[in-house]
Design a protein around this motif. Sequence first.
Motif, PDB file in Angstrom:
ATOM      1  N   THR A   1      -2.454   7.418  -2.613  1.00  0.00           N
ATOM      2  CA  THR A   1      -2.228   7.032  -4.009  1.00  0.00           C
ATOM      3  C   THR A   1      -1.299   5.830  -4.055  1.00  0.00           C
ATOM      4  O   THR A   1      -0.697   5.452  -3.056  1.00  0.00           O
ATOM      5  CB  THR A   1      -1.587   8.192  -4.804  1.00  0.00           C
ATOM      6  OG1 THR A   1      -0.277   8.425  -4.281  1.00  0.00           O
ATOM      7  CG2 THR A   1      -2.425   9.460  -4.712  1.00  0.00           C
ATOM      8  N   GLU A   2      -1.132   5.273  -5.220  1.00  0.00           N
ATOM      9  CA  GLU A   2      -0.222   4.146  -5.414  1.00  0.00           C
ATOM     10  C   GLU A   2       1.197   4.599  -5.733  1.00  0.00           C
ATOM     11  O   GLU A   2       2.103   3.779  -5.818  1.00  0.00           O
ATOM     12  CB  GLU A   2      -0.745   3.226  -6.524  1.00  0.00           C
ATOM     13  CG  GLU A   2      -2.000   2.478  -6.140  1.00  0.00           C
ATOM     14  CD  GLU A   2      -1.776   1.553  -4.956  1.00  0.00           C
ATOM     15  OE1 GLU A   2      -0.754   0.830  -4.923  1.00  0.00           O
ATOM     16  OE2 GLU A   2      -2.627   1.547  -4.051  1.00  0.00           O
TER      17      GLU A   2
ATOM     18  N   GLY B   1      -0.488  -0.817   0.988  1.00  0.00           N
ATOM     19  CA  GLY B   1      -1.252  -1.696   1.860  1.00  0.00           C
ATOM     20  C   GLY B   1      -2.206  -0.929   2.738  1.00  0.00           C
ATOM     21  O   GLY B   1      -2.972  -1.517   3.481  1.00  0.00           O
ATOM     22  N   THR B   2      -2.117   0.377   2.661  1.00  0.00           N
ATOM     23  CA  THR B   2      -3.162   1.136   3.324  1.00  0.00           C
ATOM     24  C   THR B   2      -4.299   1.216   2.317  1.00  0.00           C
ATOM     25  O   THR B   2      -4.077   1.397   1.128  1.00  0.00           O
ATOM     26  CB  THR B   2      -2.687   2.543   3.736  1.00  0.00           C
ATOM     27  OG1 THR B   2      -2.285   3.268   2.598  1.00  0.00           O
ATOM     28  CG2 THR B   2      -1.539   2.455   4.730  1.00  0.00           C
TER      29      THR B   2
ATOM     30  N   TYR C   1      -7.681   7.105   5.020  1.00  0.00           N
ATOM     31  CA  TYR C   1      -8.037   7.019   6.436  1.00  0.00           C
ATOM     32  C   TYR C   1      -7.742   5.647   7.037  1.00  0.00           C
ATOM     33  O   TYR C   1      -8.196   5.329   8.118  1.00  0.00           O
ATOM     34  CB  TYR C   1      -9.509   7.382   6.630  1.00  0.00           C
ATOM     35  CG  TYR C   1      -9.795   8.785   6.170  1.00  0.00           C
ATOM     36  CD1 TYR C   1      -9.265   9.874   6.842  1.00  0.00           C
ATOM     37  CD2 TYR C   1     -10.564   9.019   5.042  1.00  0.00           C
ATOM     38  CE1 TYR C   1      -9.485  11.169   6.401  1.00  0.00           C
ATOM     39  CE2 TYR C   1     -10.802  10.312   4.595  1.00  0.00           C
ATOM     40  CZ  TYR C   1     -10.255  11.376   5.280  1.00  0.00           C
ATOM     41  OH  TYR C   1     -10.483  12.652   4.840  1.00  0.00           O
ATOM     42  N   ASP C   2      -6.958   4.842   6.334  1.00  0.00           N
ATOM     43  CA  ASP C   2      -6.528   3.539   6.835  1.00  0.00           C
ATOM     44  C   ASP C   2      -5.081   3.698   7.303  1.00  0.00           C
ATOM     45  O   ASP C   2      -4.150   3.603   6.532  1.00  0.00           O
ATOM     46  CB  ASP C   2      -6.638   2.489   5.727  1.00  0.00           C
ATOM     47  CG  ASP C   2      -6.270   1.105   6.216  1.00  0.00           C
ATOM     48  OD1 ASP C   2      -6.330   0.861   7.438  1.00  0.00           O
ATOM     49  OD2 ASP C   2      -5.907   0.272   5.379  1.00  0.00           O
ATOM     50  N   TRP C   3      -4.893   3.983   8.585  1.00  0.00           N
ATOM     51  CA  TRP C   3      -3.608   4.379   9.136  1.00  0.00           C
ATOM     52  C   TRP C   3      -2.734   3.188   9.485  1.00  0.00           C
ATOM     53  O   TRP C   3      -3.208   2.153   9.911  1.00  0.00           O
ATOM     54  CB  TRP C   3      -3.822   5.251  10.373  1.00  0.00           C
ATOM     55  CG  TRP C   3      -4.635   6.458  10.062  1.00  0.00           C
ATOM     56  CD1 TRP C   3      -5.977   6.603  10.254  1.00  0.00           C
ATOM     57  CD2 TRP C   3      -4.184   7.659   9.448  1.00  0.00           C
ATOM     58  NE1 TRP C   3      -6.378   7.837   9.819  1.00  0.00           N
ATOM     59  CE2 TRP C   3      -5.304   8.511   9.311  1.00  0.00           C
ATOM     60  CE3 TRP C   3      -2.951   8.110   9.009  1.00  0.00           C
ATOM     61  CZ2 TRP C   3      -5.214   9.781   8.772  1.00  0.00           C
ATOM     62  CZ3 TRP C   3      -2.863   9.379   8.462  1.00  0.00           C
ATOM     63  CH2 TRP C   3      -3.991  10.197   8.346  1.00  0.00           C
ATOM     64  N   ARG C   4      -1.421   3.349   9.337  1.00  0.00           N
ATOM     65  CA  ARG C   4      -0.417   2.362   9.715  1.00  0.00           C
ATOM     66  C   ARG C   4       0.665   3.069  10.520  1.00  0.00           C
ATOM     67  O   ARG C   4       0.975   4.229  10.280  1.00  0.00           O
ATOM     68  CB  ARG C   4       0.258   1.738   8.487  1.00  0.00           C
ATOM     69  CG  ARG C   4      -0.658   0.985   7.566  1.00  0.00           C
ATOM     70  CD  ARG C   4      -1.077  -0.357   8.177  1.00  0.00           C
ATOM     71  NE  ARG C   4      -1.799  -1.161   7.234  1.00  0.00           N
ATOM     72  CZ  ARG C   4      -3.113  -1.195   7.137  1.00  0.00           C
ATOM     73  NH1 ARG C   4      -3.848  -0.461   7.912  1.00  0.00           N
ATOM     74  NH2 ARG C   4      -3.705  -1.982   6.263  1.00  0.00           N
TER      75      ARG C   4
ATOM     76  N   GLY D   1       4.887  12.130  -2.198  1.00  0.00           N
ATOM     77  CA  GLY D   1       3.872  11.179  -2.627  1.00  0.00           C
ATOM     78  C   GLY D   1       2.576  11.474  -1.896  1.00  0.00           C
ATOM     79  O   GLY D   1       2.429  12.482  -1.233  1.00  0.00           O
ATOM     80  N   GLY D   2       1.655  10.586  -1.995  1.00  0.00           N
ATOM     81  CA  GLY D   2       0.346  10.796  -1.378  1.00  0.00           C
ATOM     82  C   GLY D   2       0.328  10.386   0.083  1.00  0.00           C
ATOM     83  O   GLY D   2      -0.414   9.492   0.469  1.00  0.00           O
ATOM     84  N   VAL D   3       1.174  11.005   0.901  1.00  0.00           N
ATOM     85  CA  VAL D   3       1.316  10.631   2.305  1.00  0.00           C
ATOM     86  C   VAL D   3       0.434  11.506   3.181  1.00  0.00           C
ATOM     87  O   VAL D   3       0.367  12.712   2.999  1.00  0.00           O
ATOM     88  CB  VAL D   3       2.781  10.792   2.763  1.00  0.00           C
ATOM     89  CG1 VAL D   3       2.929  10.474   4.235  1.00  0.00           C
ATOM     90  CG2 VAL D   3       3.694   9.921   1.939  1.00  0.00           C
ATOM     91  N   HIS D   4      -0.202  10.889   4.154  1.00  0.00           N
ATOM     92  CA  HIS D   4      -0.972  11.590   5.190  1.00  0.00           C
ATOM     93  C   HIS D   4      -0.362  11.219   6.527  1.00  0.00           C
ATOM     94  O   HIS D   4      -0.241  10.042   6.854  1.00  0.00           O
ATOM     95  CB  HIS D   4      -2.443  11.202   5.155  1.00  0.00           C
ATOM     96  CG  HIS D   4      -3.109  11.578   3.871  1.00  0.00           C
ATOM     97  ND1 HIS D   4      -3.648  12.804   3.639  1.00  0.00           N
ATOM     98  CD2 HIS D   4      -3.273  10.862   2.732  1.00  0.00           C
ATOM     99  CE1 HIS D   4      -4.151  12.842   2.418  1.00  0.00           C
ATOM    100  NE2 HIS D   4      -3.928  11.670   1.845  1.00  0.00           N
ATOM    101  N   LEU D   5       0.021  12.230   7.298  1.00  0.00           N
ATOM    102  CA  LEU D   5       0.661  12.016   8.585  1.00  0.00           C
ATOM    103  C   LEU D   5      -0.306  12.370   9.697  1.00  0.00           C
ATOM    104  O   LEU D   5      -0.848  13.472   9.737  1.00  0.00           O
ATOM    105  CB  LEU D   5       1.914  12.885   8.686  1.00  0.00           C
ATOM    106  CG  LEU D   5       2.684  12.856   9.991  1.00  0.00           C
ATOM    107  CD1 LEU D   5       3.286  11.474  10.217  1.00  0.00           C
ATOM    108  CD2 LEU D   5       3.779  13.919   9.969  1.00  0.00           C
TER     109      LEU D   5
END
Length: 75
Positions: free
Chosen positions: A5-6, A33-34, A38-41, A63-67
């Motif tokens: 999410t933003e 910027g992801t 599924y656009d990992w940094r 927030g909308g974080v995916h680890l």
Amino acid sequence: MSRATEEDATVQIYADGRPGTGTLLAGLHVPVGTDGRYDWRTVSAPMPAEVTGVHDLHLVLRGGVHLAAIAGGTR
């Protein structure tokens, strides 16, 4: 890490307890910027001091974080 999410997205890492009881080792902002979940940094944060021994780690994702993974290293 990626952001789905933003909204503001952060990760905090605590040793030996959760927020309010543990020691905050690191906090980091997950950058915009992801391009989706599924656009990992790779992001990193400095540790305030050397951590030695065995500890229980608690990660707080806001927030909308995916680890995908967490790694430790030496200086």
